[in-house]
Design a protein around this motif. Sequence first.
Motif, PDB file in Angstrom:
ATOM      1  N   MET A 514       0.806  -1.216   0.000  1.00 18.47           N
ATOM      2  CA  MET A 514       0.000   0.000   0.000  1.00 18.47           C
ATOM      3  C   MET A 514       0.843   1.271   0.000  1.00 18.47           C
ATOM      4  N   ILE A 515       1.945   1.267   0.725  1.00 18.99           N
ATOM      5  CA  ILE A 515       2.784   2.475   0.786  1.00 18.99           C
ATOM      6  C   ILE A 515       4.059   2.269  -0.026  1.00 18.99           C
ATOM      7  N   ALA A 516       4.043   1.268  -0.909  1.00 18.54           N
ATOM      8  CA  ALA A 516       5.255   0.970  -1.660  1.00 18.54           C
ATOM      9  C   ALA A 516       5.485   1.961  -2.786  1.00 18.54           C
ATOM     10  N   THR A 517       4.408   2.443  -3.397  1.00 14.86           N
ATOM     11  CA  THR A 517       4.566   3.349  -4.533  1.00 14.86           C
ATOM     12  C   THR A 517       3.541   4.467  -4.438  1.00 14.86           C
ATOM     13  N   GLY A 518       3.945   5.632  -4.884  1.00 14.34           N
ATOM     14  CA  GLY A 518       3.000   6.720  -5.074  1.00 14.34           C
ATOM     15  C   GLY A 518       2.451   7.348  -3.812  1.00 14.34           C
ATOM     16  N   THR A 519       2.868   6.926  -2.675  1.00 17.23           N
ATOM     17  CA  THR A 519       2.352   7.474  -1.413  1.00 17.23           C
ATOM     18  C   THR A 519       3.505   8.081  -0.647  1.00 17.23           C
ATOM     19  N   ASP A 520       3.402   9.347  -0.389  1.00 14.87           N
ATOM     20  CA  ASP A 520       4.487  10.034   0.305  1.00 14.87           C
ATOM     21  C   ASP A 520       4.225  10.105   1.801  1.00 14.87           C
ATOM     22  N   VAL A 521       5.221   9.729   2.551  1.00 14.77           N
ATOM     23  CA  VAL A 521       5.268  10.013   3.975  1.00 14.77           C
ATOM     24  C   VAL A 521       6.612  10.698   4.168  1.00 14.77           C
ATOM     25  N   LYS A 522       6.615  11.975   3.952  1.00 16.77           N
ATOM     26  CA  LYS A 522       7.869  12.707   3.838  1.00 16.77           C
ATOM     27  C   LYS A 522       8.785  12.595   5.049  1.00 16.77           C
ATOM     28  N   PRO A 523       8.252  12.525   6.266  1.00 15.63           N
ATOM     29  CA  PRO A 523       9.163  12.442   7.425  1.00 15.63           C
ATOM     30  C   PRO A 523       9.881  11.101   7.556  1.00 15.63           C
ATOM     31  N   LEU A 524       9.601  10.131   6.667  1.00 14.69           N
ATOM     32  CA  LEU A 524      10.262   8.821   6.760  1.00 14.69           C
ATOM     33  C   LEU A 524      11.781   8.977   6.713  1.00 14.69           C
ATOM     34  N   GLU A 525      12.439   8.333   7.626  1.00 17.39           N
ATOM     35  CA  GLU A 525      13.898   8.338   7.655  1.00 17.39           C
ATOM     36  C   GLU A 525      14.485   6.940   7.514  1.00 17.39           C
ATOM     37  N   CYS A 526      13.642   5.914   7.591  1.00 20.87           N
ATOM     38  CA  CYS A 526      14.177   4.558   7.573  1.00 20.87           C
ATOM     39  C   CYS A 526      13.204   3.634   6.861  1.00 20.87           C
ATOM     40  N   LEU A 527      13.728   2.810   5.968  1.00 20.37           N
ATOM     41  CA  LEU A 527      12.967   1.760   5.298  1.00 20.37           C
ATOM     42  C   LEU A 527      13.615   0.430   5.646  1.00 20.37           C
ATOM     43  N   ILE A 528      12.819  -0.480   6.176  1.00 18.66           N
ATOM     44  CA  ILE A 528      13.326  -1.828   6.477  1.00 18.66           C
ATOM     45  C   ILE A 528      12.700  -2.807   5.510  1.00 18.66           C
ATOM     46  N   PHE A 529      13.526  -3.487   4.738  1.00 20.79           N
ATOM     47  CA  PHE A 529      13.040  -4.486   3.794  1.00 20.79           C
ATOM     48  C   PHE A 529      13.124  -5.865   4.430  1.00 20.79           C
ATOM     49  N   MET A 530      11.942  -6.448   4.698  1.00 20.17           N
ATOM     50  CA  MET A 530      11.871  -7.828   5.168  1.00 20.17           C
ATOM     51  C   MET A 530      11.200  -8.687   4.100  1.00 20.17           C
ATOM     52  N   ARG A 531      11.207  -8.205   2.877  1.00 21.76           N
ATOM     53  CA  ARG A 531      10.733  -8.946   1.707  1.00 21.76           C
ATOM     54  C   ARG A 531      11.645  -8.601   0.545  1.00 21.76           C
ATOM     55  N   ASP A 532      11.769  -9.512  -0.393  1.00 24.13           N
ATOM     56  CA  ASP A 532      12.594  -9.268  -1.570  1.00 24.13           C
ATOM     57  C   ASP A 532      11.744  -8.631  -2.663  1.00 24.13           C
ATOM     58  N   VAL A 533      12.403  -7.907  -3.561  1.00 23.50           N
ATOM     59  CA  VAL A 533      11.746  -7.288  -4.711  1.00 23.50           C
ATOM     60  C   VAL A 533      12.635  -7.539  -5.912  1.00 23.50           C
ATOM     61  N   ARG A 534      12.093  -8.179  -6.943  1.00 28.01           N
ATOM     62  CA  ARG A 534      12.898  -8.530  -8.116  1.00 28.01           C
ATOM     63  C   ARG A 534      12.855  -7.459  -9.197  1.00 28.01           C
ATOM     64  N   SER A 535      11.823  -6.634  -9.197  1.00 24.34           N
ATOM     65  CA  SER A 535      11.687  -5.604 -10.221  1.00 24.34           C
ATOM     66  C   SER A 535      12.506  -4.377  -9.846  1.00 24.34           C
ATOM     67  N   TRP A 536      13.379  -3.982 -10.748  1.00 28.93           N
ATOM     68  CA  TRP A 536      14.220  -2.826 -10.481  1.00 28.93           C
ATOM     69  C   TRP A 536      13.379  -1.566 -10.314  1.00 28.93           C
ATOM     70  N   SER A 537      12.415  -1.346 -11.191  1.00 28.59           N
ATOM     71  CA  SER A 537      11.614  -0.125 -11.130  1.00 28.59           C
ATOM     72  C   SER A 537      10.767  -0.090  -9.859  1.00 28.59           C
ATOM     73  N   TYR A 538      10.229  -1.251  -9.483  1.00 33.32           N
ATOM     74  CA  TYR A 538       9.413  -1.308  -8.273  1.00 33.32           C
ATOM     75  C   TYR A 538      10.257  -1.012  -7.043  1.00 33.32           C
ATOM     76  N   PHE A 539      11.464  -1.581  -7.010  1.00 32.14           N
ATOM     77  CA  PHE A 539      12.357  -1.331  -5.888  1.00 32.14           C
ATOM     78  C   PHE A 539      12.709   0.153  -5.796  1.00 32.14           C
TER      79      PHE A 539
END
Length: 909
Positions: A514-539
């Motif tokens: 839901m918040i992977a694309t197109g949704t801004d949460v500007k104060p975000l300072e950290c992204l934790i990936f606990m899933r893999d993503v194979r698509s370069w553009s999606y990542f």
Amino acid sequence: MLQDAGWSVQNAGVGLDLWGPQGVAVREVATKIGPADYLLYVDRKLIGVIEAKREGADLSAAEQQADGYAEHLKSEQRRASWRPTLPFRYASDGGVTTFRNTLDPDSRTRQISYFHRPQTIARWMHDADHDPQAPTYRAKLRSRLPELVIEGLRPAQIEAIRGLEHSLGEGRERALIQMATGAGKTFTACTFSYRLIKYAKAARILFLVDRNNLGTQARTEFENFTTPDDGRKFTELYNVQQLTGNAMLDSSSVVVSTIQRLYLGLSGKAIPQNDDPELDSYDIEGDLVLAYNPTFPPETFDLIVVDECHRSIYGKWRSVLEYFDAPIVGLTATPVAQTFGFFHQNLVSEYTYEQAVADNVNVDFNVYRIKTEISESGALIEAGTSVPVRDRRTRRQRYEDLDDDFQYTGKDVGNHVLSLGQMRTVIQAFKERLYTEIFPERAKIPEDKRMVPKTLIFARNDEHAEEIVSVVRDVFGRGNDFCTKITHKAKRPHELLAQFRNSATLRVAVTVDMIATGTDVKPLECLIFMRDVRSWSYFEQMKGRGARTVPQAEFQAVTPDLPEKTRFVIVDAIGVTENPKVDAAPLDKGDPAKRESLEKLLAKVAAGTIGEQEVSTLASRLARLDKELNNQPAQRVDIEQVAGQPLHDIVRGMVDAVSVDAQEAARSSGGKQAMQELLGRALEPLASNPELRKRLLETRRALDIITDEVNQDQVVFAGAVLNAEQGQSMITSWREYLEENRDEITAWHTAYSQRTKPPHEIFAELQRIAQRIALPPRRWTHERLWKAYEQAGLTAARGNARHSITDLVTIIRYELGIDQQPSPYEEVIRGRFVNWIARKEQTGTRFTCDQMWWLENIAQTTALSVRFDTAALDHVPFSTQGGTDGFLTAFGDDRAINILNELDQDLTA
């Protein structure tokens, strides 16, 4: 369920009677934002709300609805309410019930087996009114426990009590105390039980023992325990009861029992008063069936202590413990993998929190990698292990004994397997390094004002997200308002998203897409990936969630501890930054069959090697699957199309073929061959249809999610990811530091090589060097320095090998021009030890197995402490073999001294 717990369920209107029953649950009552399923009254005061859902519904969404009703009462309801907002909030689908008491500090949702009784809530209300500053048991655990009186306590007991009280104060529901045999586990339990009863106002504590005779010993120890601040015996102040009859005394503050006797009491059966050894057995036919028992309601105990935490509690007997709404503490000398899993990896006697020390601003974007054994290689759950299995549709959880070894890979984590060990290890590593390595600039902020950076965690699916939310809340010791799930399945997800964007309280959100694309949460300072993503553009789009700039005023409104957002960090816990990407869119019976997996049984069908008992077992497995498909109509249609007939018909044919009558008739008419032909005809729909066998396996795996709570994961690498250029830059700065501090570094090395100082002083000075270079602006650790040398090609890469502080020795010696290449210190010591042993053997010296144990452990200790200190002989592991005296006995007085001198010279030359 409400009536079982003593509630009078009524309708709103003129027929409502609040004066008769103590507790009244009123159906379908309108609030400002809509009708609540139930509003709860105790002693004519409005105190709580229940949101009821159909089985399998999203209870996270139901909890949010309950919060809304509790906080948006009509004016006339507020006049009747005990508090301006209703503190007691329940959500239930009839099978799973959750509860939150917002009076608790950092209140969080917990799962309970049944609703609490009205008289229990009345007691809670009285306690809250009496002590408004610490209104609940959990609040008193946090703020009412005085400083521990340490006189008469051993250091291990002090550590255990303080660790447990800290854990309980954080609201953690499971805790494990590991203490060696003879160290005083029960005395420790008496001490913290006394403190919880006296100061936290715990009403009753359950002390579970493995056997009834051990219960007698435990009761005696409580009776003999002298309270440290009062001087009287424990039983002069509080009643201790051993459960040997049906009646549990209302006056009992401590109840001692075996789990078997407790189960009998819960089942309404007689509890023998004599010491019947058969009652100590954990073998029981079938599953344990528990229903609500008003004599033993779920809130009977405020704490459950499991002495020796025997393995039985991890199987079917665990339902007895989980019936009660109470934290569980385990005491053991020898924890196994399941022990750590059951107690949520929370080893409180060693539990510590790292303090942030660094303060610096890095580049706008960098990667912090966390590798764990399970995320890299998966894990194995052995056959016979009892594992939680969750139905994807209903979310209901059951426990099953694995029929075969269950091997899964790192790619399965979060999908078919929820590894609690992996999740907990990643989040724990994130927390421990948050202010020291990931965001060191926050170290200068006062601890009471320091905030966790706005963090978004990417999960693999909704079930994975649910578990991650639970782990984050647990590890950080924070409540529902600190971390939440924001997915399409959540209730009012857009409102949650707005709250995450604008609230200073909500620090962590877990999402899938839901918040992977197109949704801004500007104060975000950290992204934790606990899933893999194979698509370069999606990542790249996902990565962009943290890259947004934000005006200073807007940033400080939600993150007031920092003046502005200067960078963001990707915490990669799954290898997403390393992987290549593409831009593209009871018939079950008999040995050995009872341990055969469904996959192996179907393979035997295909090969024609399956036996009669195995056919019976296979029929049982497929019958269970057929029943579960009642809730999966699309999958049932798919299987029946592949099979050409209903699965039920195939199962019935197998059952009929292995029946006694059918087998006897076949034997009489044609002997063994006829019997085999009968089985062959029954199995033909499976044997002749490979696609059906494949589809059955896929369906079985898709329906269930196995939770691995057995395998304790561990970090194999945690650090900033450097490229060759960054590595060389760090080495250049490190060399400048060595040059600026050459006198100090040279003096240390002289003391090390010429042995002019005792070993413990040598090691302490090395630690001080490590602490200084870890401070801003450098923030160098031995791990990061070693990685820089690998990136620069100055030492061989060793993959996920872990490094210790002693590796600084070889790095310093390399930079001083003494060694040609830095190598891990343990590797150096091990090589020298092997050579020393070889030289001894060449001269005719042979060591016994006992002597080799001493020598190998001395070498290992040297590798971890720079040089061997003879004082270490009186500590673990040497103390387990008699310490200094044991060493002297093994080698003789004169030879022992010579051995130590030789080893010191040869290993650390």
